[in-house]
Design a protein around this motif. Structure first.
Motif, PDB file in Angstrom:
ATOM      1  N   VAL A 398       0.829  -1.209   0.000  1.00 17.92           N
ATOM      2  CA  VAL A 398       0.000   0.000   0.000  1.00 17.92           C
ATOM      3  C   VAL A 398       0.863   1.258   0.000  1.00 17.92           C
ATOM      4  O   VAL A 398       0.416   2.325   0.414  1.00 17.92           O
ATOM      5  CB  VAL A 398      -0.950   0.002   1.223  1.00 17.92           C
ATOM      6  CG1 VAL A 398      -1.972  -1.109   1.118  1.00 17.92           C
ATOM      7  CG2 VAL A 398      -0.169  -0.102   2.530  1.00 17.92           C
ATOM      8  N   THR A 399       2.098   1.113  -0.498  1.00 17.10           N
ATOM      9  CA  THR A 399       2.985   2.272  -0.537  1.00 17.10           C
ATOM     10  C   THR A 399       2.373   3.394  -1.369  1.00 17.10           C
ATOM     11  O   THR A 399       2.345   4.558  -0.964  1.00 17.10           O
ATOM     12  CB  THR A 399       4.350   1.880  -1.106  1.00 17.10           C
ATOM     13  OG1 THR A 399       4.861   0.762  -0.380  1.00 17.10           O
ATOM     14  CG2 THR A 399       5.330   3.036  -1.012  1.00 17.10           C
ATOM     15  N   GLY A 400       1.851   3.030  -2.563  1.00 16.57           N
ATOM     16  CA  GLY A 400       1.225   4.032  -3.420  1.00 16.57           C
ATOM     17  C   GLY A 400       0.016   4.663  -2.762  1.00 16.57           C
ATOM     18  O   GLY A 400      -0.217   5.869  -2.878  1.00 16.57           O
ATOM     19  N   LEU A 401      -0.748   3.852  -2.053  1.00 14.49           N
ATOM     20  CA  LEU A 401      -1.931   4.369  -1.373  1.00 14.49           C
ATOM     21  C   LEU A 401      -1.544   5.346  -0.275  1.00 14.49           C
ATOM     22  O   LEU A 401      -2.169   6.400  -0.114  1.00 14.49           O
ATOM     23  CB  LEU A 401      -2.743   3.212  -0.802  1.00 14.49           C
ATOM     24  CG  LEU A 401      -4.014   3.583  -0.041  1.00 14.49           C
ATOM     25  CD1 LEU A 401      -4.991   4.305  -0.962  1.00 14.49           C
ATOM     26  CD2 LEU A 401      -4.675   2.327   0.546  1.00 14.49           C
ATOM     27  N   ARG A 402      -0.500   5.009   0.496  1.00 20.94           N
ATOM     28  CA  ARG A 402      -0.064   5.908   1.560  1.00 20.94           C
ATOM     29  C   ARG A 402       0.419   7.246   0.977  1.00 20.94           C
ATOM     30  O   ARG A 402       0.147   8.316   1.516  1.00 20.94           O
ATOM     31  CB  ARG A 402       1.058   5.255   2.375  1.00 20.94           C
ATOM     32  CG  ARG A 402       0.599   4.082   3.221  1.00 20.94           C
ATOM     33  CD  ARG A 402      -0.321   4.555   4.328  1.00 20.94           C
ATOM     34  NE  ARG A 402       0.387   5.297   5.351  1.00 20.94           N
ATOM     35  CZ  ARG A 402       0.765   4.782   6.522  1.00 20.94           C
ATOM     36  NH1 ARG A 402       0.485   3.529   6.806  1.00 20.94           N
ATOM     37  NH2 ARG A 402       1.402   5.519   7.414  1.00 20.94           N
ATOM     38  N   THR A 403       1.122   7.145  -0.157  1.00 13.62           N
ATOM     39  CA  THR A 403       1.572   8.376  -0.812  1.00 13.62           C
ATOM     40  C   THR A 403       0.379   9.196  -1.276  1.00 13.62           C
ATOM     41  O   THR A 403       0.332  10.421  -1.100  1.00 13.62           O
ATOM     42  CB  THR A 403       2.470   8.036  -2.005  1.00 13.62           C
ATOM     43  OG1 THR A 403       3.585   7.252  -1.552  1.00 13.62           O
ATOM     44  CG2 THR A 403       2.979   9.298  -2.678  1.00 13.62           C
ATOM     45  N   ALA A 404      -0.598   8.502  -1.875  1.00 13.19           N
ATOM     46  CA  ALA A 404      -1.792   9.200  -2.348  1.00 13.19           C
ATOM     47  C   ALA A 404      -2.563   9.812  -1.181  1.00 13.19           C
ATOM     48  O   ALA A 404      -3.112  10.912  -1.297  1.00 13.19           O
ATOM     49  CB  ALA A 404      -2.679   8.237  -3.127  1.00 13.19           C
ATOM     50  N   ALA A 406      -1.304  10.884   1.658  1.00 12.52           N
ATOM     51  CA  ALA A 406      -0.585  12.076   2.106  1.00 12.52           C
ATOM     52  C   ALA A 406      -0.867  13.257   1.183  1.00 12.52           C
ATOM     53  O   ALA A 406      -1.100  14.391   1.631  1.00 12.52           O
ATOM     54  CB  ALA A 406       0.917  11.790   2.163  1.00 12.52           C
ATOM     55  N   GLU A 407      -0.846  12.987  -0.131  1.00 19.12           N
ATOM     56  CA  GLU A 407      -1.154  14.049  -1.087  1.00 19.12           C
ATOM     57  C   GLU A 407      -2.593  14.530  -0.917  1.00 19.12           C
ATOM     58  O   GLU A 407      -2.877  15.731  -1.027  1.00 19.12           O
ATOM     59  CB  GLU A 407      -0.924  13.551  -2.511  1.00 19.12           C
ATOM     60  CG  GLU A 407       0.545  13.269  -2.823  1.00 19.12           C
ATOM     61  CD  GLU A 407       0.723  12.693  -4.221  1.00 19.12           C
ATOM     62  OE1 GLU A 407      -0.312  12.406  -4.870  1.00 19.12           O
ATOM     63  OE2 GLU A 407       1.877  12.537  -4.663  1.00 19.12           O
ATOM     64  N   ALA A 408      -3.506  13.571  -0.648  1.00 19.41           N
ATOM     65  CA  ALA A 408      -4.910  13.947  -0.469  1.00 19.41           C
ATOM     66  C   ALA A 408      -5.083  14.835   0.754  1.00 19.41           C
ATOM     67  O   ALA A 408      -5.874  15.787   0.739  1.00 19.41           O
ATOM     68  CB  ALA A 408      -5.776  12.694  -0.344  1.00 19.41           C
ATOM     69  N   ARG A 409      -4.331  14.539   1.828  1.00 20.40           N
ATOM     70  CA  ARG A 409      -4.421  15.385   3.021  1.00 20.40           C
ATOM     71  C   ARG A 409      -3.919  16.804   2.739  1.00 20.40           C
ATOM     72  O   ARG A 409      -4.503  17.789   3.189  1.00 20.40           O
ATOM     73  CB  ARG A 409      -3.625  14.758   4.172  1.00 20.40           C
ATOM     74  CG  ARG A 409      -4.312  13.571   4.826  1.00 20.40           C
ATOM     75  CD  ARG A 409      -3.635  13.198   6.131  1.00 20.40           C
ATOM     76  NE  ARG A 409      -2.278  12.723   5.913  1.00 20.40           N
ATOM     77  CZ  ARG A 409      -1.966  11.448   5.691  1.00 20.40           C
ATOM     78  NH1 ARG A 409      -2.913  10.540   5.635  1.00 20.40           N
ATOM     79  NH2 ARG A 409      -0.702  11.091   5.526  1.00 20.40           N
ATOM     80  N   GLU A 410      -2.822  16.883   1.962  1.00 19.64           N
ATOM     81  CA  GLU A 410      -2.317  18.205   1.600  1.00 19.64           C
ATOM     82  C   GLU A 410      -3.327  18.956   0.744  1.00 19.64           C
ATOM     83  O   GLU A 410      -3.565  20.153   0.937  1.00 19.64           O
ATOM     84  CB  GLU A 410      -0.983  18.061   0.856  1.00 19.64           C
ATOM     85  CG  GLU A 410       0.153  17.537   1.722  1.00 19.64           C
ATOM     86  CD  GLU A 410       1.441  17.372   0.932  1.00 19.64           C
ATOM     87  OE1 GLU A 410       1.436  17.710  -0.276  1.00 19.64           O
ATOM     88  OE2 GLU A 410       2.442  16.909   1.508  1.00 19.64           O
ATOM     89  N   ASN A 411      -3.929  18.234  -0.227  1.00 16.33           N
ATOM     90  CA  ASN A 411      -4.936  18.865  -1.087  1.00 16.33           C
ATOM     91  C   ASN A 411      -6.147  19.315  -0.277  1.00 16.33           C
ATOM     92  O   ASN A 411      -6.728  20.362  -0.538  1.00 16.33           O
ATOM     93  CB  ASN A 411      -5.379  17.898  -2.180  1.00 16.33           C
ATOM     94  CG  ASN A 411      -4.279  17.635  -3.194  1.00 16.33           C
ATOM     95  OD1 ASN A 411      -3.378  18.460  -3.359  1.00 16.33           O
ATOM     96  ND2 ASN A 411      -4.330  16.489  -3.859  1.00 16.33           N
ATOM     97  N   GLU A 412      -6.531  18.464   0.715  1.00 12.99           N
ATOM     98  CA  GLU A 412      -7.665  18.816   1.563  1.00 12.99           C
ATOM     99  C   GLU A 412      -7.371  20.081   2.351  1.00 12.99           C
ATOM    100  O   GLU A 412      -8.231  20.966   2.492  1.00 12.99           O
ATOM    101  CB  GLU A 412      -7.974  17.661   2.517  1.00 12.99           C
ATOM    102  CG  GLU A 412      -9.060  17.943   3.543  1.00 12.99           C
ATOM    103  CD  GLU A 412     -10.440  18.102   2.928  1.00 12.99           C
ATOM    104  OE1 GLU A 412     -11.324  18.643   3.626  1.00 12.99           O
ATOM    105  OE2 GLU A 412     -10.631  17.699   1.761  1.00 12.99           O
TER     106      GLU A 412
END
Length: 652
Positions: A398-404, A406-412
């Protein structure tokens, strides 16, 4: 009824020996067992002694046995010729002038009949003979008790079988060896789509119902029935009435010694066959998914060390040589054990408690040194004796998911910041539309204060100075400056840029502050503003500024909607009311031009507006604010004109 119960032949043979022995011991020509057969009494078993006139099956119309059964007591008649009451007995005419009889009863006390002896001469029948008769009677009643018990059990069994047949849970048929189906319940008929007319007409035959490929199995079935009288359940098929086939499970048992008839229990396997086909399909799909999925499967031993990892096996099959995890526990290669000790302590406690777990995420390092996040789920495995054998489960990268994420939290965070900026801009814009009215609200107390100050100076110039008037004028100046300060405070609170903050708010007071700011604008456009605020509102926890922004938007929109109405009927009504479950509903109603039906579905969409110079963000922001507080905002057309905007806020 007891009189309809058939006595078994083996008991009749036993009773025949009783009466023969009784006649021989007592030296009389006749010993009989009589049975009630309403409305008569019949000779049931009679001795084969010489000179016995009582034949089995003959009616007994005399008073001898009738008296015994009515009184329930033994009867002794030494010589019927001495008593007119007994001379009418038919047996007297046959020469049987003396009689000794005792009653026979069923276990429940009902009369079965009598056991009696007759003699063709005077006979006093000694006390020993009476005891012998009673002894024989007791043996007969013991037989009746045993027989009645068996008969009751048989009836219960027959009732259970009948209930099973009538319940139509499974198909039941009565058959003969020639293949005819003599009887069948509805469950069997439904299996093949047949009806009772097909059964009555004799068109149902086991041989005709059986497809050719099953005929050989049926031949073996008949052979087994003839040999052992039963056939263990086996699967076969029957033809349906429409030509189709129905899979069944059938077991047979033969009746009696001849074994030429019997019963069969038939279970429809259609649903099970469909389920098996579906299961095979599911298994095939699961294999396909498992072979093509990115997830991997793992097993550990009782020490929680990996015994199998399919991802490792797949990589080896492709010619790669990754670092093996076999023989290691996951915490022996994880890289976040020290940084997140609480997480690992909880995980290991669940393993020690043999509990299943889901979605446990941990960090590890690949063979090239890069970090990877694994998400695993597992359940404990026990053998047939209940011994713990380890865990089995699935894992995923789930490395890609964790990265996504983190990006989603920044976007939020960026989105929330932009949303706050937009809401602030919307408040400033709304306040800008009220500039003239707000200036008027501020000018009024300033002008009043100036007038009061001028008056105070005049009172001071008097000789002597009018101190009382000066004090009153100064008090008015203080009040007017406080009034101006309140207006400015409300403006600043609405315009200021501050993060959301929830607090317990007096909803009615917050609404009145907004109506005070918009009061002059309403007067300027000829709008009459009225309020009806409930006094029993529950506590509301909300962001006061955001809630006032919603009210400001709705009031300004209503005033603008009515500004172009030509007649003088311009009314704005604001109300609050308690609703159930605990909460508040706020309503803003105007008498403007109203809402077009086609605009209602899009009214709260971003950038949708019906105003020539509008941005289309006000109502969208209002709905976002209300929904963020757990409430709902909606609009309704009013007749003959006008619009009603309502929103709810849950109680604290």
């Amino acid at each position: 009824m007891a009189h309809s119960i058939e006595v078994p032949s083996e008991i009749i043979r036993k009773w025949q020996e009783f009466v023969n022995l009784l006649a021989e011991i007592m030296h009389v020509p006749s010993a009989s067992i009589m049975r009630v057969d309403p409305p008569h009494i019949k000779v049931f078993v009679s001795s084969t002694s010489k000179g016995n006139p009582c034949e089995p099956g003959a009616l007994d119309t005399g008073p001898y046995c009738d008296t015994v059964m009515k009184t329930g007591q033994p009867l002794l008649v030494p010589d019927a010729l001495e008593n007119e009451a007994w001379k009418a007995n038919p047996h007297v005419k046959l020469g049987m002038i003396s009689y000794l009889g005792v009653p026979i009863s069923w276990p429940d006390g009902r009369i079965f009949g009598t056991i009696c002896v007759r003699d063709n001469k005077r006979n006093e029948y000694s006390e020993a003979y009476l005891k012998l008769m009673l002894h024989f009677r007791d043996m007969l009643q013991a037989d009746l008790k045993s027989f009645a018990t068996l008969h009751g059990q048989l009836e219960q069994h027959e009732a259970k079988i009948r209930r099973l047949v009538d319940a139509n849970i499974i198909g039941i048929i009565i058959w003969d060896l020639e293949g005819r189906i003599l009887e069948a319940n509805d469950a069997f008929l439904r299996m093949g789509g047949y009806d009772r007319e097909d059964l009555i007409s004799g068109r149902l035959n086991r041989t005709d119902l059986t497809p050719p490929e099953w005929r050989e199995r049926d031949a073996r079935t008949i052979a087994e029935l003839k040999m052992i009288g039963a056939v263990q359940p086996f699967e076969k098929e029957y033809f349906r009435k429409d030509g189709g086939r129905v899979p069944v499970l059938i077991g047979l048992a033969a009746f009696g010694e001849e074994r030429d008839q019997g019963v069969a229990f038939v279970l429809d396997l259609t649903e099970r066959k469909c389920a098996e086909d579906a299961l095979r399909g599911s298994e095939a799909r699961f294999r396909d998914y498992a072979e093509s999925a990115s997830d991997w499967y793992w097993e550990t031993d009782p020490d929680h060390k990996f015994a199998r990892v399919t991802d490792y096996e797949r990589l080896l099959a492709r010619g790669f040589a990754p670092a093996s995890r076999i023989g290691l526990a996951r915490w022996e290669f994880a890289t976040d054990v020290e940084s997140e000790p609480e997480k690992w302590e909880l995980h290991r406690s669940m393993l020690e408690a043999r509990q299943p777990f889901r979605d446990f995420v941990y960090r590890a390092a690949r063979s090239d040194g890069s970090l990877v996040y694994y998400k695993i789920s597992g359940k404990p495995v026990f053998d047939a004796n209940g011994e713990f054998r380890g865990y089995r489960g699935t894992g995923a990268d789930v490395t890609g998911l964790r990265t996504a994420e983190a990006e989603a939290r920044e976007n939020e965070q960026r989105y929330r910041k932009a949303e706050l900026e937009l809401a602030h801009a919307n408040r400033v814009a709304a306040m800008g539309q009220l500039t003239a009215s707000i200036a008027h609200e501020i000018k009024q107390p300033i002008a009043a204060a100036f007038t009061d100050a001028t008056a105070a100076l005049r009172f001071l110039d008097k000789s002597p100075p009018d101190v009382a008037e000066v004090r009153e004028a100064l008090t008015c100046i203080v009040n007017e400056t406080n009034r101006a300060s309140d207006v400015l405070d409300r403006i600043v609170s609405l315009i200021r840029k501050a993060p959301p903050r929830k607090e317990v708010v007096d909803l009615n007071a917050a609404i009145l502050e907004v109506t005070a700011l918009t009061h002059s604008e309403a007067l300027k456009t000829g709008v009459t503003m009225g309020t009806q605020l409930a006094g029993d509102l529950p506590r509301i926890s909300c962001d006061r500024v955001q809630l006032q922004q919603v009210m400001l938007n709705l009031i300004v929109n209503a005033i603008q909607s009515m500004s172009s109405v030509e007649d003088s009927d311009r009314e704005l009504h604001i109300s609050t009311v308690r609703i159930e479950p605990q909460g508040v509903c706020v309503a803003v109603r105007d008498t403007g031009h109203g809402l077009r039906p086609e605009s209602l579905p899009r009214l709260f969409e971003p950038f949708y507006t019906t105003k020539p110079d509008g941005m289309g963000m006000g109502l969208s922001i209002c709905r976002s604010i209300i929904e963020a507080h757990g409430g709902r905002l909606w609009a309704t057309r009013c007749e003959p004109r006008g619009a009603l905007f309502q929103f709810t806020i849950p109680a604290d």
